[in-house]
Write a protein that holds these residues in place. Structure first.
Motif, short mmCIF file in Angstrom:
data_model
loop_
_atom_site.label_atom_id
_atom_site.label_comp_id
_atom_site.label_asym_id
_atom_site.label_seq_id
_atom_site.Cartn_x
_atom_site.Cartn_y
_atom_site.Cartn_z
N ASN A 10 9.86 -35.97 44.62
CA ASN A 10 9.07 -36.97 43.90
C ASN A 10 9.77 -37.40 42.62
N LEU A 11 10.43 -36.46 41.94
CA LEU A 11 11.15 -36.81 40.73
C LEU A 11 12.30 -37.76 41.04
N LEU A 12 13.02 -37.51 42.14
CA LEU A 12 14.10 -38.40 42.54
C LEU A 12 13.57 -39.79 42.90
N GLY A 13 12.44 -39.84 43.60
CA GLY A 13 11.85 -41.14 43.92
C GLY A 13 11.38 -41.87 42.70
N PHE A 14 10.85 -41.15 41.71
CA PHE A 14 10.42 -41.79 40.47
C PHE A 14 11.60 -42.35 39.71
N GLY A 15 12.73 -41.62 39.70
CA GLY A 15 13.93 -42.14 39.04
C GLY A 15 14.46 -43.39 39.72
N ARG A 16 14.40 -43.42 41.06
CA ARG A 16 14.83 -44.63 41.77
C ARG A 16 13.93 -45.81 41.46
N LEU A 17 12.62 -45.55 41.34
CA LEU A 17 11.69 -46.61 40.99
C LEU A 17 12.00 -47.20 39.62
N LEU A 18 12.26 -46.34 38.63
CA LEU A 18 12.58 -46.84 37.30
C LEU A 18 13.90 -47.61 37.30
N ARG A 19 14.87 -47.14 38.08
CA ARG A 19 16.16 -47.84 38.11
C ARG A 19 16.01 -49.22 38.75
N ARG A 20 15.20 -49.34 39.82
CA ARG A 20 14.97 -50.64 40.42
C ARG A 20 14.20 -51.56 39.48
N ALA A 21 13.41 -50.97 38.58
CA ALA A 21 12.66 -51.77 37.61
C ALA A 21 13.50 -52.20 36.42
N GLY A 22 14.76 -51.75 36.33
CA GLY A 22 15.64 -52.20 35.27
C GLY A 22 15.97 -51.17 34.22
N LEU A 23 15.43 -49.94 34.31
CA LEU A 23 15.72 -48.91 33.32
C LEU A 23 17.02 -48.19 33.68
N PRO A 24 17.88 -47.87 32.71
CA PRO A 24 19.15 -47.19 32.99
C PRO A 24 18.95 -45.70 33.26
N VAL A 25 18.39 -45.36 34.41
CA VAL A 25 18.13 -43.98 34.80
C VAL A 25 19.17 -43.57 35.83
N GLY A 26 19.98 -42.58 35.48
CA GLY A 26 21.03 -42.11 36.37
C GLY A 26 20.94 -40.62 36.61
N PRO A 27 21.99 -40.03 37.14
CA PRO A 27 21.98 -38.58 37.40
C PRO A 27 21.77 -37.75 36.13
N ALA A 28 22.31 -38.19 35.00
CA ALA A 28 22.14 -37.43 33.76
C ALA A 28 20.67 -37.36 33.36
N GLU A 29 19.97 -38.48 33.47
CA GLU A 29 18.55 -38.49 33.12
C GLU A 29 17.72 -37.64 34.07
#
Length: 391
Positions: A10-29
């Protein structure tokens, strides 16, 4: 909310959602978020939200998108497919006009929907496409403030392709050249010693010609936040494409981001910029920022006929003292460089009138006043800077 082995998924899916929304969320975050969740009580939604927000949000303008995404995702991973979740967030009130962040979040939530079956092919008809406009041409003419997430991503790709070949100017340096315009007596005599003292060949010099330095001053106040985000990709491309480029951001203070933009990876460069710029989408003090630049940086970066790009809407809301400081700082900046070009997104309006006092003060003191609201305006800027200015 799932726990145990499903939490990482779920955490990985949430990070993908934020990245598709335009937030710079990558492996470090994501790694930082996973480590932060070990330090808090996962069953407490407030602690979970605070831990994820502290590790995934780097800019103030991304906080609202994160809050909406958190409420949707950690309520139900499939909430994007149900309109009832959106109604629950609004509390039964009529939905307000969605902003750019809400539009990008809605697109990110529905990105994984199964594609609808293609409709039956209609009967073949002849269509006159003489006056139609291609998608690429429409994108170049669209205002940055009216773009959705996909269009902004496409615009950033187009902007990275732009190069800025400034017109070359002669310098005071010379270099050896076989058909140069100036004789090099020292090199000629030195070469004659190898021939027994006889001058058999005349060495020549050619004046070195190179583009002038480029200095960019970009406003990141609240009224310029959306344009500044897109223009940062233009500044990153220019900084990595040529030498002698200096970039500064100003809102309530002045920040030099030249070293951060030298990073080849744009996401890494923007993340480093976000760490050193605390006044993004805040207030604006144009006069004070220009005065600080003239005092601390003008002599360092404005030599050899530099070209200055001043990116701001000119909405200085100060009193008489602030306007006087704005006028004196702009005038000094004009006399310190060869060309002072003001890039104003307000010029996108056909009936633009300089009604703001800050615009009235700055307008007579710049060499050029140009729009910067879409890709075509940036292309026109590149063409203008590549040609010699009119005297």
């Amino acid at each position: 909310m799932a726990d145990g082995p499903h939490l990482a998924e779920n955490l990985l899916g949430f990070g993908r959602l934020l990245r598709r929304a335009g937030l710079p969320v990558g492996p470090a975050e994501l790694l930082a978020s996973a480590e932060a969740l070990r330090q808090v009580e996962i069953g407490d939604r407030q602690q979970l939200r605070a831990a994820l927000r502290a590790t995934m949000v780097h800019r103030h303008d991304h906080a609202e998108i994160f809050d909406h995404a958190f409420l949707l995702w950690w309520r139900d991973p499939e909430a994007g497919r149900h309109a009832s979740a959106m109604d629950a967030l609004s509390g039964g009130k009529p939905p307000p006009k969605p902003g750019p962040g809400a539009r990008r979040l809605a697109e990110a939530l529905t990105a994984n929907r199964p594609a609808a079956p293609p409709p039956a092919p209609p009967e073949q008809q002849e269509v006159d496409a003489t006056l139609t406009v291609s998608a690429t041409e429409a994108l170049r003419q669209m205002d940055f403030d009216a773009m959705d997430a996909a269009q902004i991503a496409a615009a950033k790709t187009e902007i990275r392709k732009l190069s800025l070949p400034l017109d070359e100017r002669p310098t005071r340096r010379f270099r050896p050249h076989p058909s140069g315009s100036r004789a090099d007596l020292r090199a000629t005599l030195k070469h004659s010693l190898r021939q027994g003292g006889e001058i058999l060949e005349l060495r020549r010099l050619q004046r070195v010609v190179r583009p002038p330095p480029l200095v960019v001053l970009c406003d990141i106040s609240g009224s310029m936040g959306r344009y500044a985000q897109v223009l940062m990709h233009f500044l990153h491309a220019v900084t990595n494409d040529r030498d002698r480029v200096s970039c500064f951001l100003f809102g309530t203070r002045l920040t030099n981001i030249t070293r951060q933009l030298r990073h080849r990876d744009p996401e890494a460069a923007f993340q480093m910029v976000s760490h050193i710029v605390p006044d993004w989408s805040g207030g604006t003090r144009i006069g004070e920022a220009l005065a600080l630049f003239n005092k601390h940086w003008a002599r360092r970066v404005l030599g050899q006929g530099a070209v200055v790009l001043l990116i701001t809407d000119g909405l200085e809301r100060g009193g008489a003292d602030e306007l006087a400081l704005l006028g004196s700082a702009t005038e000094r900046l004009r006399h310190s460089c060869r060309r002072l070009i003001w890039l104003n997104p307000l010029l996108r309006f056909a009936g633009f009138q300089p009604r703001s006092q800050g615009i009235r003060v700055m307008l007579p003191l710049v060499h050029e006043h140009r729009p910067v609201h879409n890709i075509d305006s940036l292309r026109a800027l590149v063409q203008t800077l590549s040609a010699r200015p009119r005297t």
